[in-house]
Design an enzyme around this catalytic site. Sequence first.
Site, PDB file in Angstrom:
ATOM      1  N   CYS A   1      33.416  41.546  42.081  1.00 14.74           N
ATOM      2  CA  CYS A   1      34.069  42.075  42.944  1.00 14.74           C
ATOM      3  C   CYS A   1      35.697  41.405  42.591  1.00 14.74           C
ATOM      4  CB  CYS A   1      34.159  41.894  44.572  1.00 14.74           C
ATOM      5  SG  CYS A   1      32.569  42.756  44.999  1.00 14.74           S
TER       6      CYS A   1
ATOM      7  N   GLU B   1      37.356  49.077  33.204  1.00 13.94           N
ATOM      8  CA  GLU B   1      35.861  48.466  33.181  1.00 13.94           C
ATOM      9  C   GLU B   1      35.066  49.190  34.291  1.00 13.94           C
ATOM     10  OE1 GLU B   1      36.297  44.059  31.636  1.00 13.94           O
ATOM     11  OE2 GLU B   1      37.141  44.224  33.687  1.00 13.94           O
TER      12      GLU B   1
END
Length: 339
Positions: free
Chosen positions: A329, A89
């Site tokens: 994150c 990703e």
Amino acid sequence: MDICRLYKAELKELFKERGEPSFRADQLFEWLHRKRVSDFERMTNLPASTRVWLASEYSIPSAECVRRQVSSDGTEKYLFSFSDGNCVETVAMRYEHGLSVCVSTQVGCRMGCRFCASTQNGLVRSLTAGEMLAEVYKASELFGEPVDSVVLMGIGEPLDNFDEVIRFYDILTDSSGYNLKNRSVTLSTCGLVPEILRLAALKKQLTLSISLHAAFPEKRSSIMPVNLRYPLDELIDTCRQYVALTGRRVSFEYTVIHGFNDSEEDADRLTQLVRGFQSHVNIIPVNDAGRGISQATRKQAESFADKLTARGVNATVRRTLGNDISAACGQLRRDTVAN
Ligand code: SAH
């Protein structure tokens, strides 16, 4: 073989061995990194015979977008597939200065941090420099804007893929290629001490960011196994050497896990650790990565940042972008097309 991972000087060598003029290396480099064509056939100023041997021996890595998600805050997350079917990703975020791309450096990760989704199924392989460049080029194309900065904060541990990451940085900042400003790259590491020293010796202009997440050794070891190999004190000492050798500041990332690492004592100890650095602490509220650690609120992160500020530490809470598409994150995962 990935041709995009080669330095221009290496391309020149290649042409020399073939008895072809070295200006063709300039032309090829420009096609690959400035015009970014995905096919040797389209490099019309190269002789047909040259294109034939290039195509038979080399490949131009492509990042094929197999899924695109758009967050309500405008952040986009792409699932990119490489030629062997492995996927990573990549995230594109809009900041004040422009487009920032969060690049994955490995398919999976072997660092084992307990709060991070990227490491859950281990490491499959490292990416080549050309594949990382393809992430940047493709993200820019899809987002529709030129890239202003790159953060090596996607899946993987950049310093566990040292040579390719350095190539990626050098090629991305080459003035005859994409020409990204050499200070516009941030490399984040969980703390591989020998590689931090290797990096320091190269004196690059990138920004080094250290994922700390705990200020006490036992606490850090309990969430980051890397701390057993390179203990906190050694890591901090290495950061001091990094600053001394490069003249660049180091920044620290600290993920707040409420009730675990955000007490007054934690603030005291963290203050001691970063004292004397021209440093900056980025506070991140822990995101839900499906690993049994519950999401911290922005308020909890701000309250810990306030504790640090009160102690004279330069601390800010990082904006959380793309949470609704699991692009924040610690939420990125590797994938395969077959799945
Ligand atoms: N392996 C490198 C690069 C990853 S950067 C490193 O560890 O620095 C991704 C950043 O997000 C790191 O600081 C990482 O520790 C942090 N992170 C991982 N999981 C998180 C989570 N669940 N919530 C918030 N931050 C997380």
